[in-house]
Design a protein around this motif. Structure first.
Motif, mmCIF file in Angstrom:
data_model
loop_
_atom_site.group_PDB
_atom_site.id
_atom_site.type_symbol
_atom_site.label_atom_id
_atom_site.label_comp_id
_atom_site.label_asym_id
_atom_site.label_seq_id
_atom_site.Cartn_x
_atom_site.Cartn_y
_atom_site.Cartn_z
ATOM 1 N N ARG A 266 53.131 36.388 37.684
ATOM 2 C CA ARG A 266 52.019 36.737 38.572
ATOM 3 C C ARG A 266 52.479 36.731 40.027
ATOM 4 O O ARG A 266 53.186 35.819 40.457
ATOM 5 C CB ARG A 266 50.884 35.729 38.382
ATOM 6 N N VAL A 267 52.086 37.756 40.782
ATOM 7 C CA VAL A 267 52.423 37.827 42.195
ATOM 8 C C VAL A 267 51.518 36.859 42.961
ATOM 9 O O VAL A 267 50.294 36.964 42.900
ATOM 10 C CB VAL A 267 52.240 39.261 42.746
ATOM 11 N N GLU A 268 52.130 35.917 43.672
ATOM 12 C CA GLU A 268 51.355 34.890 44.360
ATOM 13 C C GLU A 268 51.588 34.876 45.869
ATOM 14 O O GLU A 268 50.967 34.102 46.587
ATOM 15 C CB GLU A 268 51.669 33.513 43.768
ATOM 16 N N GLY A 269 52.498 35.746 46.367
ATOM 17 C CA GLY A 269 52.747 35.816 47.799
ATOM 18 C C GLY A 269 51.678 36.626 48.513
ATOM 19 O O GLY A 269 50.705 37.083 47.910
ATOM 20 N N PHE A 270 51.882 36.836 49.819
ATOM 21 C CA PHE A 270 50.926 37.609 50.607
ATOM 22 C C PHE A 270 50.832 39.039 50.086
ATOM 23 O O PHE A 270 51.844 39.623 49.721
ATOM 24 C CB PHE A 270 51.367 37.636 52.079
ATOM 25 N N PRO A 271 49.666 39.622 49.983
ATOM 26 C CA PRO A 271 48.351 39.116 50.404
ATOM 27 C C PRO A 271 47.564 38.412 49.304
ATOM 28 O O PRO A 271 46.409 38.060 49.507
ATOM 29 C CB PRO A 271 47.639 40.392 50.837
ATOM 30 N N PHE A 272 48.205 38.204 48.138
ATOM 31 C CA PHE A 272 47.489 37.613 47.012
ATOM 32 C C PHE A 272 47.255 36.121 47.188
ATOM 33 O O PHE A 272 46.464 35.529 46.448
ATOM 34 C CB PHE A 272 48.256 37.903 45.714
ATOM 35 N N ASN A 273 47.947 35.514 48.155
ATOM 36 C CA ASN A 273 47.672 34.111 48.458
ATOM 37 C C ASN A 273 46.508 33.971 49.434
ATOM 38 O O ASN A 273 46.089 32.863 49.764
ATOM 39 C CB ASN A 273 48.920 33.420 49.008
ATOM 40 N N VAL A 274 45.995 35.106 49.900
ATOM 41 C CA VAL A 274 44.850 35.128 50.817
ATOM 42 C C VAL A 274 43.597 35.631 50.100
ATOM 43 O O VAL A 274 42.509 35.084 50.278
ATOM 44 C CB VAL A 274 45.143 36.025 52.042
ATOM 45 N N LEU A 275 43.760 36.671 49.294
ATOM 46 C CA LEU A 275 42.644 37.278 48.569
ATOM 47 C C LEU A 275 43.033 37.525 47.116
ATOM 48 O O LEU A 275 44.193 37.827 46.821
ATOM 49 C CB LEU A 275 42.260 38.616 49.204
ATOM 50 N N ARG A 276 42.066 37.424 46.218
ATOM 51 C CA ARG A 276 42.342 37.698 44.810
ATOM 52 C C ARG A 276 42.551 39.188 44.568
ATOM 53 O O ARG A 276 43.408 39.583 43.793
ATOM 54 C CB ARG A 276 41.191 37.176 43.938
ATOM 55 N N ASP A 277 41.760 40.014 45.237
ATOM 56 C CA ASP A 277 41.839 41.463 45.067
ATOM 57 C C ASP A 277 42.001 42.141 46.425
ATOM 58 O O ASP A 277 41.102 42.855 46.891
ATOM 59 C CB ASP A 277 40.579 41.984 44.365
ATOM 60 N N PRO A 278 43.145 41.938 47.073
ATOM 61 C CA PRO A 278 43.339 42.457 48.441
ATOM 62 C C PRO A 278 43.286 43.973 48.565
ATOM 63 O O PRO A 278 42.885 44.498 49.599
ATOM 64 C CB PRO A 278 44.719 41.920 48.828
ATOM 65 N N MET A 279 43.656 44.684 47.506
ATOM 66 C CA MET A 279 43.638 46.139 47.595
ATOM 67 C C MET A 279 42.207 46.668 47.670
ATOM 68 O O MET A 279 41.893 47.540 48.483
ATOM 69 C CB MET A 279 44.375 46.750 46.411
ATOM 70 N N TYR A 280 41.341 46.126 46.844
ATOM 71 C CA TYR A 280 39.942 46.541 46.864
ATOM 72 C C TYR A 280 39.261 46.103 48.165
ATOM 73 O O TYR A 280 38.472 46.846 48.746
ATOM 74 C CB TYR A 280 39.192 45.965 45.663
ATOM 75 N N VAL A 281 39.556 44.887 48.606
ATOM 76 C CA VAL A 281 38.966 44.393 49.856
ATOM 77 C C VAL A 281 39.446 45.233 51.034
ATOM 78 O O VAL A 281 38.663 45.641 51.892
ATOM 79 C CB VAL A 281 39.317 42.905 50.085
#
Length: 200
Positions: free
Chosen positions: A130-145
Motif C-alpha cells: 500500500r502506498v503510504e507516502g504523500f499525498p496518501f499520508n494526508v488524505l485517503r483519496d487525494p485524487m478525488y479530493v
C-alpha cells in the motif's frame, strides 16, 4: 436579495450535458473495470497482455476526463456571472485551491504509477504494498479530493455560482463511486493475501 434562478440557469442544456459527463466517468469505468476483473475482456482484445489493456483503459479514462472538463467549462460559460469573493480574494483563493488540487492529483498519479492510477489491479497488476507516502499520508483519496478542489477553483475563478453547484454534485458522485470502488479493490488485495498465505 439574490435569487437562485439568477445564479443558476437550469434551462441551459450545457449544464445537463456537463452533469451527465461527470457521472458517466466513474460509473462507466467501475463497470468496465469490474467486467475486466471477472471476464478479462480488454486483456483478450490485446492478445492476453494485461498491461497493454490497462494502458488502453488509461488513455480512455484520461481522454474522457479531458472531455468532461471541456464540457464543464462550456457549461460555466452559459451560466450567470456573479462575484462571490471580494478582490483580491477572487483571484488568490481559486488560484491556491487549483494549485493544491493539482498537487494532490499529480502526486497521487506519480505515487501510484500508470497502472496503479488507472485500475491496474482489476487487470491483475497489483502493487507490492500500500502506498503510504504523500499525498496518501494526508488524505485517503487525494485524487478525488484534488479533482473536486479544481472544479471549485474553476467556478470561483470564472465567478459562476453554478460551478459550485456542479462541484457539490461532483463531490456526491465521487463519494458514491468510492463506496463501490474501495471495497472491490480491498477484495482484490484480500484474495491475493489469502492466496499467498496458502502457499506459505
Amino acid at each position: 436579495m439574490v435569487s437562485v434562478e439568477s445564479l443558476v440557469d437550469l434551462n441551459q442544456s450545457s449544464l445537463l450535458v456537463s452533469l451527465l459527463s461527470i457521472i458517466f466517468n466513474p460509473v462507466a469505468w467501475n463497470i468496465v473495470a469490474q467486467n475486466e476483473y471477472r471476464n478479462k475482456t480488454i486483456t483478450r482484445l490485446f492478445g492476453g497482455n494485461a498491461r497493454y489493456g490497462c494502458y488502453f483503459l488509461a488513455v480512455m479514462i484520461f481522454s474522457f476526463g479531458m472531455l468532461r472538463d471541456s464540457l464543464y467549462h462550456r457549461a460555466l460559460q452559459d451560466q450567470p456571472k456573479y462575484a462571490m469573493l471580494p478582490e483580491p480574494l477572487n483571484v488568490v483563493v481559486p488560484a491556491v485551491l487549483f494549485l493544491v488540487g493539482q498537487v494532490f492529483v499529480v502526486t497521487s498519479t506519480w505515487a501510484l504509477g500508470i497502472t496503479g492510477t488507472f485500475l491496474g489491479d482489476y487487470f491483475g497488476i497489483l502493487m507490492d504494498h500500500r502506498v503510504e507516502g504523500f499525498p496518501f499520508n494526508v488524505l485517503r483519496d487525494p485524487m478525488y479530493v484534488g479533482s473536486t478542489m479544481c472544479f471549485a477553483a474553476t467556478a470561483l475563478w470564472y465567478e459562476r455560482p453554478a460551478g459550485l453547484f456542479i462541484t457539490f454534485y461532483v463531490y456526491i458522485v465521487y463519494i458514491i463511486a468510492l463506496r463501490y470502488e474501495g471495497p472491490f479493490t480491498d477484495m482484490i488485495y484480500s484474495k491475493r493475501e489469502a492466496s499467498r498465505a496458502k502457499k506459505a
